[in-house]
Design an enzyme around this catalytic site. Structure first.
Site, PDB file in Angstrom:
ATOM      1  N   CYS A 154       0.826  -1.212   0.000  1.00 29.38           N
ATOM      2  CA  CYS A 154       0.000   0.000   0.000  1.00 29.38           C
ATOM      3  C   CYS A 154       0.858   1.259   0.000  1.00 29.38           C
ATOM      4  CB  CYS A 154      -0.944  -0.004   1.184  1.00 29.38           C
ATOM      5  SG  CYS A 154      -1.891  -1.526   1.285  1.00 29.38           S
ATOM      6  N   HIS A 186      -9.317   3.548  -1.900  1.00 29.84           N
ATOM      7  CA  HIS A 186      -7.931   3.101  -1.701  1.00 29.84           C
ATOM      8  C   HIS A 186      -7.524   2.144  -2.824  1.00 29.84           C
ATOM      9  CE1 HIS A 186      -4.247   1.818   0.048  1.00 29.84           C
ATOM     10  NE2 HIS A 186      -4.692   0.872   0.854  1.00 29.84           N
TER      11      HIS A 186
END
Lengths: 350, 129, 385
Positions: free
Chosen positions: C83, C332
């Site tokens: 991430c 996201h």
């Protein structure tokens, strides 16, 4: 002296009651309980199978034996629910318990007597002087077809026995005797999920003929009668069969009740009579004689006579005993839906 | 998972084999080639303690597809009695029985399977003592 | 080292982009950034993406994107740090321009997550596959392990976690590119389905398709081609790593990789947490924002929950956090997240953030992290007049 130097049993915490299964199929629970004298059975957890049950039983047996796992020369697991059709269960258990690589391993299958077969072969290796110690395990997560009479009893559990010589022995093997014919009373064909059986044909020509013949055979051979034994353990597909067999052989309730776990556990198949033996050892005093007679459909019986030694008092309390596991407060009752999920009886998408 | 990926981890999954630093005594699980405490490369094989205490836990309600028939299940990190920390499911319990500080013991269970035809993946889980 | 500026940004709408594949999504953002910068070429490109291989069965996306962007034969490479892929790509682009190796560098991030794959399992590959994911741990579960510990050690309240989500949705409702442009309530968070106790669905960032891109250039060049907006310079860049498995950490209530990356970035920038006017932080789960705002030095350890409750992190508060809506509301798309954070901070410093504008913002911070905090980046941007 040659005999058992360590023993251990494992009983899963999950249960299903006869009432819950009967409710599912529209059966009369009271009539069933009256007939088979079984009230509830064990169910393996979703993360349990014959290998994990055998592992736990073997681990407990090693604790009672107090030996280095590497000293075990052979490991035999008898089951009719080996997780793999091809690939042994024993290698997983031996690897996990640190017994590899100097060890002989085989899986056995002979319906419900695969466990006593494993014990028999382990014992004879030690007796022949092939090895110092050998382990035989009977464990199962039995299959019963949904809606079949067997579903009320097909359960999960198992026991392990380590055989050896000398002062580590806690139960000397006095003698063994096997009685075998080709009698197909219960079977499962390759790749089929559930066994089939001959209904009442499983009784007289199969169970009773072999169990009684093996019991009589070994007692006659040793000049013993029922009253010489403190405990008698017979294969227990239900509770009524072994009780009738016991009575016909002249045994009393006091002799068979300790080993008769089936009313509260169901049938452990390959683990059934071995776990009855284990429960009897948990209770035994030095000098007691124990008769154990297994039965495997197909059909045959292995009979063992054990004489308990002083060492039982040293090892009995080292690990959980059979009846303590059966009566555990952690016991959890399943609904039929949960049971069907646990046993993977629900058709799922890929 | 394919056996080729499972196989290297068998000593850890089956027998909790880790390493211990000969210099600073730190226990590592899984095993390491370099100590993550002092940087030493002198490590020896070490078998983890089988009992410990829950430091933190969660109850998984939304699992990956592989675990969807097992939900909800509890996953905990326990500090084992030799100081190593181990992540595993807590089995044979309901979520409300699990608390920080409770004692656990390692058991050997089926963790997953490669579909209906592939290998069965065995390994360690916790049970509450 | 040369001073580096952000000279253009591109951030198309994020969401469930059913009609677009990974290349369409990336190229759209990259073209926006190029146009915004007003440059006629780029010298080099970084493409941040966590797992195009698992989601789209496509690796080698550096070349793929250079090709579809019409920019071959420039060098282009994919950057992966789970991430934190976006933040790491920004750092590499920054280093390339600062070093003098290239003048105009495009840093883009992209993730196409709605591809029919088991996204919970794909995301879990950012954890220790053999010792965490193998045991059924998911990303929400890893952060739940931290949340339970934070609640246990500091008395952080369940409602305080929910308030992070409520605040970020309030900001995201004012961001036209956000995936979920709607406000939510504490009750809605508390009543949403459990995902990994104590975290519920509305504590978790969503699954998103999307991309973002920025153009980096030396400040000298930026001044020459500047439009009528201030120059935004990257004055600090830090990155750090930590143990991949959460269990191996000393503490589960702090993220040493975040602390270390911040320490490096603050030192390079010559500023401290008290100088930061606004921050974009990696709120993949509500607890993450609480822990990160502590580890960045905005609040004392253990006080992150109270800070949210007191409104210190909302727009107009002491230190506005996640004016974009955060991962929670804006979405996201893993590889794009760290790049979009730079877009948000740059726009805030340019003063073009509309309803979300933090008045007088001069210095902004962007913190991006991978896994359960095994990697993190911190960038500090400043408006230079």
């Amino acid at each position: 002296m040659i005999g058992i130097i360590g023993y251990g049993s494992y009983v899963p915490i999950y249960r299903i009651k006869v009432e819950e299964i009967a409710r599912q199929w529209g059966d009369n629970a009271e009539a069933i309980k009256n007939g088979i004298k079984v009230y509830e059975k064990t169910v393996p957890g979703q993360d349990e199978d014959t290998i994990t049950i055998a592992y736990m039983a073997a681990k407990y047996a090693l604790v009672r034996a107090g030996i280095d796992p590497k000293e075990i020369g052979a490991l035999y697991i008898g089951s009719e629910s080996h997780p793999y059709a091809v690939k042994p269960s024993g290698t997983v258990v031996a690897e996990a318990l640190g017994m590899v690589p100097d060890i002989h391993i085989a899986d056995y299958e002979f319906a419900c007597k695969a466990g006593s077969e494993a014990m028999f072969v382990a014992y004879t290796h030690v007796k022949a002087g092939h090895m110092k110690y050998a382990m035989g395990i009977g464990a199962d997560t039995s299959q019963g077809a949904p809606g079949d009479a067997l579903e009320y009893t097909a359960a999960a559990g198992g026991s392990a026995f380590i055989f050896g010589k000398g002062d580590k022995v806690i139960a000397e093997v006095v003698d063994t005797y096997s009685y075998t014919t080709d009698t197909a009373d219960f079977w499962r064909r390759e790749t089929r999920p559930y066994p089939k059986h001959g209904g009442r044909f499983t009784g007289d020509p199969a169970y009773f003929h072999h169990v009684l013949s093996a019991a009589k055979g070994i007692m006659e051979k040793n000049g013993l009668t029922a009253k010489d034994f403190r405990y008698a353990v017979f294969h227990m597909p239900n509770a009524s069969f072994p009780m009738r067999a016991a009575r016909r052989l002249g045994f009393t309730k006091e002799q068979y009740e300790v080993g008769l776990i089936v009313p509260y556990t169901g049938n452990f198949y390959s683990g059934a009579s071995p776990t009855g033996l284990s429960a009897s050892l948990d209770d035994a005093k030095p000098g007691d004689l124990i008769l154990m007679v297994s039965f495997g459909s197909g059909a045959g019986s292995d009979a063992f006579i054990f004489r308990v030694t002083e060492r039982i008092n040293e090892v009995r309390d080292l690990v959980p005993k059979v009846w303590d596991q059966i009566r555990t407060p952690r016991k959890r009752y399943l609904t039929y839906g949960e049971y069907a999920k646990f046993r993977e009886k629900i058709l799922m998408n890929e | 998972m394919p056996i080729q990926r499972f196989y290297p981890h068998i000593p850890q999954r089956y027998r909790l084999e880790g390493t211990k630093c000969k210099k600073c005594g730190k226990v590592h699980f899984p095993p390491r080639q370099v100590c993550n405490s002092c940087g030493s490369k002198e490590l020896e094989p070490y078998r983890l303690a089988e009992e410990g205490e829950i430091i933190t836990y969660t109850v998984v309600y939304t699992p990956p597809d592989d675990f969807k028939t097992k939900k909800p299940y509890v996953v905990a990190i326990a500090k084992m009695d030799d100081g190593a920390k181990l992540t595993a499911q807590v089995t044979d319990c309901t979520p409300d029985e699990v608390e920080i500080g409770k004692r656990v013991r390692v058991v050997f269970r089926k963790i997953n399977a490669e579909g209906k035809s592939g290998i069965i993946e065995y390994g360690y889980k916790f049970v509450l003592i | 080292m040369r001073d580096v500026a952000v000279i253009g940004v591109g951030w198309p709408k994020w969401g469930e982009l059913w009609k677009k594949d990974i290349r369409n999504i990336f190229v759209e953002a990259a073209l926006m950034a190029i146009e915004d910068a007003g440059v006629d070429h780029i010298d080099s490109m970084y493409v941040a993406s966590m797992s195009p291989g698992l989601w789209s069965k496509q690796e080698h996306i550096g070349a793929l994107m250079a090709d579809y962007l019409g920019q071959t034969p420039i060098p282009a490479v994919r950057v992966e740090s789970a991430c934190a892929s976006g933040g790491m790509a920004v750092r590499l682009g920054f280093i390339e321009v600062a070093s003098g190796m290239s003048d105009i560098v495009l840093v883009g991030g992209v993730e196409k997550m709605w591809t029919g794959e088991d996204f919970t399992a794909v995301l879990a590959t950012a954890a220790d596959q053999e010792y965490e994911a193998f045991h059924g741990l998911t990303f929400p579960a890893l952060y739940a392990l931290m949340a339970r510990r934070h609640m246990h050690e500091f008395g952080t309240k369940r409602e305080q976690l929910a308030m992070v989500s409520v605040k970020n949705h309030a900001n995201g409702a004012r961001n036209p590119r956000a995936q979920y442009q709607r406000e939510i309530t504490v009750e809605a968070v508390l009543n949403s389905p459990p995902v990994a106790d104590p975290l519920n669905l509305l504590d978790c960032s969503p699954v998103t398709d999307g991309a973002a891109a920025i153009i980096l250039a030396p400040v000298d060049l930026a001044r020459k081609i500047a439009k009528d907006r201030p120059i935004v310079q990257i004055i600090g860049s830090g990155a750090a790593t930590d143990s991949i498995a959460l269990a191996d950490r000393e503490s589960y209530v702090e993220l040493p990789a975040v602390k270390k990356a911040a320490e490096i970035a603050y030192k390079m920038a010559g500023v401290g947490p008290e100088d930061i006017d606004l921050a974009e932080v990696h709120d993949c789960f509500t607890i993450a924002e609480i822990i990160v705002t502590e580890d960045l030095g905005f609040f004392e350890k253990g006080k992150g929950g109270e800070a949210v409750e007191q409104g210190l992190t909302k727009i107009g508060g002491k230190i506005p956090v996640n004016t974009s809506g955060g991962l929670k509301s804006k979405g996201h798309p893993v590889g794009a997240t760290g790049v979009a954070q730079i877009v948000e901070i740059t726009e805030q410093l340019w003063g073009v953030s509309g309803e979300r504008q933090v008045e007088g913002a001069k210095i902004g911070l962007a913190q991006n992290m991978g896994g359960s905090g095994a990697s993190s980046t911190v960038h500090i941007l400043k408006r230079i007049d």
